[in-house]
Design a protein around this motif. Structure first.
Motif, PDB file in Angstrom:
ATOM      1  N   HIS A  17      88.215  17.192  51.648  1.00  0.00           N
ATOM      2  CA  HIS A  17      87.258  16.129  50.648  1.00  0.00           C
ATOM      3  C   HIS A  17      87.249  14.694  51.278  1.00  0.00           C
ATOM      4  O   HIS A  17      85.902  14.387  50.678  1.00  0.00           O
ATOM      5  CB  HIS A  17      88.501  15.387  49.582  1.00  0.00           C
ATOM      6  CG  HIS A  17      88.354  15.227  48.657  1.00  0.00           C
ATOM      7  ND1 HIS A  17      87.718  16.001  47.363  1.00  0.00           N
ATOM      8  CD2 HIS A  17      88.141  13.831  47.417  1.00  0.00           C
ATOM      9  CE1 HIS A  17      87.117  14.164  46.770  1.00  0.00           C
ATOM     10  NE2 HIS A  17      87.921  13.933  47.071  1.00  0.00           N
ATOM     11  N   HIS A  18      87.952  14.116  51.625  1.00  0.00           N
ATOM     12  CA  HIS A  18      87.223  12.766  52.261  1.00  0.00           C
ATOM     13  C   HIS A  18      85.818  13.085  53.420  1.00  0.00           C
ATOM     14  O   HIS A  18      84.704  12.418  52.940  1.00  0.00           O
ATOM     15  CB  HIS A  18      88.026  12.047  53.524  1.00  0.00           C
ATOM     16  CG  HIS A  18      87.245  10.998  54.121  1.00  0.00           C
ATOM     17  ND1 HIS A  18      87.366   9.283  53.269  1.00  0.00           N
ATOM     18  CD2 HIS A  18      86.993  10.503  54.911  1.00  0.00           C
ATOM     19  CE1 HIS A  18      86.936   8.724  53.956  1.00  0.00           C
ATOM     20  NE2 HIS A  18      86.574   9.236  54.681  1.00  0.00           N
ATOM     21  N   LEU A  19      85.498  13.955  53.605  1.00  0.00           N
ATOM     22  CA  LEU A  19      84.045  14.172  55.069  1.00  0.00           C
ATOM     23  C   LEU A  19      83.246  15.088  54.268  1.00  0.00           C
ATOM     24  O   LEU A  19      81.786  14.247  54.248  1.00  0.00           O
ATOM     25  CB  LEU A  19      84.250  15.516  56.179  1.00  0.00           C
ATOM     26  CG  LEU A  19      86.217  14.723  57.077  1.00  0.00           C
ATOM     27  CD1 LEU A  19      85.939  15.971  57.925  1.00  0.00           C
ATOM     28  CD2 LEU A  19      85.595  13.735  57.871  1.00  0.00           C
ATOM     29  N   SER A  20      83.792  15.644  53.239  1.00  0.00           N
ATOM     30  CA  SER A  20      82.350  15.613  52.010  1.00  0.00           C
ATOM     31  C   SER A  20      81.922  15.050  51.407  1.00  0.00           C
ATOM     32  O   SER A  20      80.637  15.129  50.686  1.00  0.00           O
ATOM     33  CB  SER A  20      83.209  17.097  50.776  1.00  0.00           C
ATOM     34  OG  SER A  20      83.575  18.056  51.354  1.00  0.00           O
ATOM     35  N   ALA A  21      82.803  13.642  51.030  1.00  0.00           N
ATOM     36  CA  ALA A  21      82.386  12.559  50.522  1.00  0.00           C
ATOM     37  C   ALA A  21      81.143  11.720  50.538  1.00  0.00           C
ATOM     38  O   ALA A  21      80.346  11.033  50.744  1.00  0.00           O
ATOM     39  CB  ALA A  21      83.834  11.732  49.491  1.00  0.00           C
ATOM     40  N   HIS A  22      81.567  12.031  52.126  1.00  0.00           N
ATOM     41  CA  HIS A  22      80.635  10.590  53.372  1.00  0.00           C
ATOM     42  C   HIS A  22      79.858  11.610  54.048  1.00  0.00           C
ATOM     43  O   HIS A  22      80.351  12.440  55.308  1.00  0.00           O
ATOM     44  CB  HIS A  22      81.610  10.466  53.974  1.00  0.00           C
ATOM     45  CG  HIS A  22      82.681   9.310  52.912  1.00  0.00           C
ATOM     46  ND1 HIS A  22      83.989   9.668  52.720  1.00  0.00           N
ATOM     47  CD2 HIS A  22      81.956   7.929  52.678  1.00  0.00           C
ATOM     48  CE1 HIS A  22      84.357   8.308  51.564  1.00  0.00           C
ATOM     49  NE2 HIS A  22      82.765   7.208  51.525  1.00  0.00           N
ATOM     50  N   PRO A  23      79.089  12.582  53.778  1.00  0.00           N
ATOM     51  CA  PRO A  23      77.874  13.820  54.511  1.00  0.00           C
ATOM     52  C   PRO A  23      77.863  12.478  55.740  1.00  0.00           C
ATOM     53  O   PRO A  23      77.291  11.824  56.199  1.00  0.00           O
ATOM     54  CB  PRO A  23      77.018  14.270  53.852  1.00  0.00           C
ATOM     55  CG  PRO A  23      77.388  13.837  52.225  1.00  0.00           C
ATOM     56  CD  PRO A  23      78.552  12.770  52.424  1.00  0.00           C
ATOM     57  N   TYR A  24      77.363  13.704  57.132  1.00  0.00           N
ATOM     58  CA  TYR A  24      77.508  13.104  58.477  1.00  0.00           C
ATOM     59  C   TYR A  24      77.917  12.461  59.233  1.00  0.00           C
ATOM     60  O   TYR A  24      77.466  12.099  59.846  1.00  0.00           O
ATOM     61  CB  TYR A  24      75.269  13.226  57.932  1.00  0.00           C
ATOM     62  CG  TYR A  24      74.521  14.569  58.127  1.00  0.00           C
ATOM     63  CD1 TYR A  24      74.925  15.589  58.720  1.00  0.00           C
ATOM     64  CD2 TYR A  24      74.422  14.409  56.413  1.00  0.00           C
ATOM     65  CE1 TYR A  24      73.990  16.939  57.929  1.00  0.00           C
ATOM     66  CE2 TYR A  24      73.430  15.283  56.034  1.00  0.00           C
ATOM     67  CZ  TYR A  24      73.579  16.055  56.899  1.00  0.00           C
ATOM     68  OH  TYR A  24      72.945  17.270  56.314  1.00  0.00           O
ATOM     69  N   GLU A  25      79.381  11.840  58.776  1.00  0.00           N
ATOM     70  CA  GLU A  25      80.082  11.028  58.910  1.00  0.00           C
ATOM     71  C   GLU A  25      80.774  11.328  60.257  1.00  0.00           C
ATOM     72  O   GLU A  25      82.087  12.101  59.554  1.00  0.00           O
ATOM     73  CB  GLU A  25      80.497   9.721  58.052  1.00  0.00           C
ATOM     74  CG  GLU A  25      78.842   9.254  57.948  1.00  0.00           C
ATOM     75  CD  GLU A  25      79.680   8.286  56.429  1.00  0.00           C
ATOM     76  OE1 GLU A  25      80.801   7.326  57.202  1.00  0.00           O
ATOM     77  OE2 GLU A  25      79.495   7.756  55.777  1.00  0.00           O
ATOM     78  N   TRP A  26      81.436  10.831  60.986  1.00  0.00           N
ATOM     79  CA  TRP A  26      82.383  12.150  62.028  1.00  0.00           C
ATOM     80  C   TRP A  26      83.663  10.610  61.379  1.00  0.00           C
ATOM     81  O   TRP A  26      83.612  10.400  61.835  1.00  0.00           O
ATOM     82  CB  TRP A  26      82.198  12.133  63.492  1.00  0.00           C
ATOM     83  CG  TRP A  26      80.647  12.555  63.687  1.00  0.00           C
ATOM     84  CD1 TRP A  26      79.429  11.794  63.914  1.00  0.00           C
ATOM     85  CD2 TRP A  26      81.154  14.059  64.350  1.00  0.00           C
ATOM     86  NE1 TRP A  26      79.150  13.480  64.678  1.00  0.00           N
ATOM     87  CE2 TRP A  26      79.800  13.843  64.693  1.00  0.00           C
ATOM     88  CE3 TRP A  26      81.819  15.138  63.830  1.00  0.00           C
ATOM     89  CZ2 TRP A  26      79.210  15.251  65.625  1.00  0.00           C
ATOM     90  CZ3 TRP A  26      81.765  16.224  64.362  1.00  0.00           C
ATOM     91  CH2 TRP A  26      80.652  16.487  65.677  1.00  0.00           C
ATOM     92  N   GLY A  27      84.350  11.829  61.062  1.00  0.00           N
ATOM     93  CA  GLY A  27      86.089  11.574  61.025  1.00  0.00           C
ATOM     94  C   GLY A  27      86.911  11.895  61.298  1.00  0.00           C
ATOM     95  O   GLY A  27      86.540  13.251  61.993  1.00  0.00           O
ATOM     96  N   PRO A  28      87.918  11.818  62.195  1.00  0.00           N
ATOM     97  CA  PRO A  28      89.382  12.366  62.469  1.00  0.00           C
ATOM     98  C   PRO A  28      89.762  13.323  62.202  1.00  0.00           C
ATOM     99  O   PRO A  28      90.416  13.163  60.597  1.00  0.00           O
ATOM    100  CB  PRO A  28      90.209  11.302  62.913  1.00  0.00           C
ATOM    101  CG  PRO A  28      89.661  10.530  61.771  1.00  0.00           C
ATOM    102  CD  PRO A  28      88.543  10.361  62.025  1.00  0.00           C
ATOM    103  N   VAL A  29      90.302  14.520  62.725  1.00  0.00           N
ATOM    104  CA  VAL A  29      90.897  14.847  62.131  1.00  0.00           C
ATOM    105  C   VAL A  29      92.433  15.488  62.700  1.00  0.00           C
ATOM    106  O   VAL A  29      93.773  15.068  62.160  1.00  0.00           O
ATOM    107  CB  VAL A  29      90.542  16.837  62.257  1.00  0.00           C
ATOM    108  CG1 VAL A  29      91.945  17.709  61.529  1.00  0.00           C
ATOM    109  CG2 VAL A  29      89.613  17.056  61.781  1.00  0.00           C
TER     110      VAL A  29
END
Length: 117
Positions: A17-29
């Motif tokens: 959900h968080h990554l979908s709200a911030h397209p193209y930004e890498w985030g840790p899993v």
């Protein structure tokens, strides 16, 4: 022998959900203990299979892994199925460009065979 410390599990629903709200930004899993386990989860995220269906439809997330001190960091980013275009580095004219420019200049009606008018 001491037991290895338990790693927290990843809340994949919240991460997706968080990554979908911030397209193209890498985030840790999560940091996984081995590269194999991180790459296995990365493949499942990209395929949006099994319990990783929250990353669906398949192909909407990209992943990458990076070795870190205590294992392998898995990161993901939302692309909506469209990879972000990579910018080509700015370069000057190539030798082929310069040859064509010389050829075109030589065809100019304003100059003669020796460059005279």
């Amino acid at each position: 022998m001491p037991r290895p410390k338990k790693r927290p599990t990843a809340d994949h629903s919240q991460i997706a959900h968080h990554l979908s709200a911030h397209p193209y930004e890498w985030g840790p899993v999560r940091v996984y203990p081995t590269a194999y386990s991180a790459e296995d989860i990365a493949r499942k995220i990209q395929a949006a299979e099994d319990r990783f269906c929250v990353y669906g439809p398949a192909g909407y997330f990209e992943t990458r892994t990076t070795p870190v001190e205590d294992g392998t960091l898995l990161e993901a980013r939302y692309t909506g199925g469209i990879s972000k275009p990579r910018r080509r580095p700015a370069t000057g004219p190539t030798s082929a460009d310069l040859m064509w420019a010389d050829a075109i200049t030589g065809l100019s009606p304003a100059t003669g065979p020796n460059g005279t008018t």
